[in-house]
Design an enzyme around this catalytic site. Sequence first.
Site, mmCIF file in Angstrom:
data_model
loop_
_atom_site.group_PDB
_atom_site.id
_atom_site.type_symbol
_atom_site.label_atom_id
_atom_site.label_comp_id
_atom_site.label_asym_id
_atom_site.label_seq_id
_atom_site.Cartn_x
_atom_site.Cartn_y
_atom_site.Cartn_z
ATOM 1 N N LYS A 185 10.580 -20.874 -24.037
ATOM 2 C CA LYS A 185 9.949 -20.531 -22.755
ATOM 3 C C LYS A 185 8.563 -19.891 -22.971
ATOM 4 C CE LYS A 185 13.299 -22.322 -20.467
ATOM 5 N NZ LYS A 185 14.641 -21.921 -20.537
HETATM 6 C C1 LIG Z 1 16.040 -22.301 -19.791
HETATM 7 C C2 LIG Z 1 16.488 -22.435 -18.406
HETATM 8 C C3 LIG Z 1 17.610 -21.741 -17.916
HETATM 9 C C4 LIG Z 1 18.532 -20.959 -18.806
HETATM 10 O O1 LIG Z 1 17.907 -19.928 -19.440
HETATM 11 P P1 LIG Z 1 18.693 -19.126 -20.601
HETATM 12 O O2 LIG Z 1 17.856 -17.897 -20.760
HETATM 13 O O3 LIG Z 1 18.666 -19.991 -21.810
HETATM 14 O O4 LIG Z 1 20.062 -18.836 -20.137
HETATM 15 C C5 LIG Z 1 17.908 -21.849 -16.578
HETATM 16 N N1 LIG Z 1 17.176 -22.606 -15.749
HETATM 17 C C6 LIG Z 1 16.109 -23.305 -16.192
HETATM 18 C C7 LIG Z 1 15.328 -24.140 -15.216
HETATM 19 C C8 LIG Z 1 15.742 -23.261 -17.533
HETATM 20 O O5 LIG Z 1 14.708 -23.974 -17.960
#
Ligand SMILES: *Cc1c(COP(=O)(O)O)cnc(C)c1O
Length: 396
Positions: A185
């Site tokens: 991210k």
């Molecule tokens: C990465 C992601 C998640 C989950 O995030 P985590 O921190 O890995 O639990 C949820 N929604 C979207 C759109 C994502 O890209």
Amino acid sequence: MSTWRIPLADIDMGPEEEAAVLDVVRRRWLSMGETTAAFESEFGALTGARHALAVTNCTAALHLAGLALGWGPGDEVIVPSLTFVATANAVRYTGATPVFADIASLDDFSLSAVDVATRITPRTRAIVVVHYAGYAADMPAILALAEQHGLDVVEDVAHAPGASLDGRALGVWGRIGCFSFFANKNMTTGEGGMITTDDDELAARLRLLRSHGMTSLTWDRHKGHAWSYDVVAPGYNYRIDELRAAIGRVQLAKLETANRRRRALDALYRELLPVAAPGLTVPYARPRGVSSCHLRPVLLPEGVDRVRFMGEMKARGIQTSIHYPPVHRFAYYRGDGDRADLPLTEAVGAREVTLPLYPGMTAGDVESVAAAVAEALAVAMEPAFRPLVETSAACD
Ligand SMILES: *Cc1c(COP(=O)(O)O)cnc(C)c1O
């Protein structure tokens, strides 16, 4: 370590993150301490949210959001299908049923308020919006619809820390915002997440549920603020730790610069791709608000062999991905498909390819990707080999 010439994404961590972790190790307080409190207050300042609560990950954040808003069996929650599966899974955790709605267009991959309206029933409780790739969904339209029907809006802001619409951060438009700090991210703590809300009561409930439903925290007891506790709900352990919070503070301080760099690189993509590969659709031509440019999606022309295209990119050392295989097509969710008439989601699910985008890229890298896209597209658009039947017929 990858062998890609240009990977899909890359993290930016260095001496500052190392020093921050070492500092926590040396101070010997590892969970729910002053580093987490500082991380939360700094994240609150970034978004303008009254409350920011750090959690283990965004999936936990979404789960807590649903619990705090009282979702349960019999309730319906409208979600996009063009998202990471966690958005829908988290609704399931609460016992509620995710109902999939379509995206706005082949230019805007976030929820369509018009399509959402057609999915509302007397059982609908909430709408979960995903700001796809870091571009703001049409929040004014979604919020107006939600208000009209008495629904809560939760924002899945996993792609969009630091993004805004009309000068207001994404994540504070709905009742609760859920951020992710997963490794790929825009800012990362390895695993990690954050919940934002302006609502004091919701914040108190989220805080309880994050930590076993306990009425006082270890930190408060350590500080001598409390000596005992009660348990008022079957809560969870969804806390972050001080090591991750320390990394998060450093990453947060870099976020604005990193996002600005992403926007510049993405602008270059949007300039080069239409010239290099005119057959390609380059979505978010005129983005709404200020994007965090988490991803650079493109749509291949209809009928082009995507596997072959991605193979040709790989042969040129360039990593690509797909965001996303639609959730309603997964085995577990197929049963919910009766009402899943999602033509735009299907089209994007079939034709989308995500190109590399990360702050460490150079303009030259973007040029290389654009050139490779042109070549790979030309190969993938060639008609398949003619069957040998014609030749053998001529020999007969
Ligand atoms: C990465 C992601 C998640 C989950 O995030 P985590 O921190 O890995 O639990 C949820 N929604 C979207 C759109 C994502 O890209």
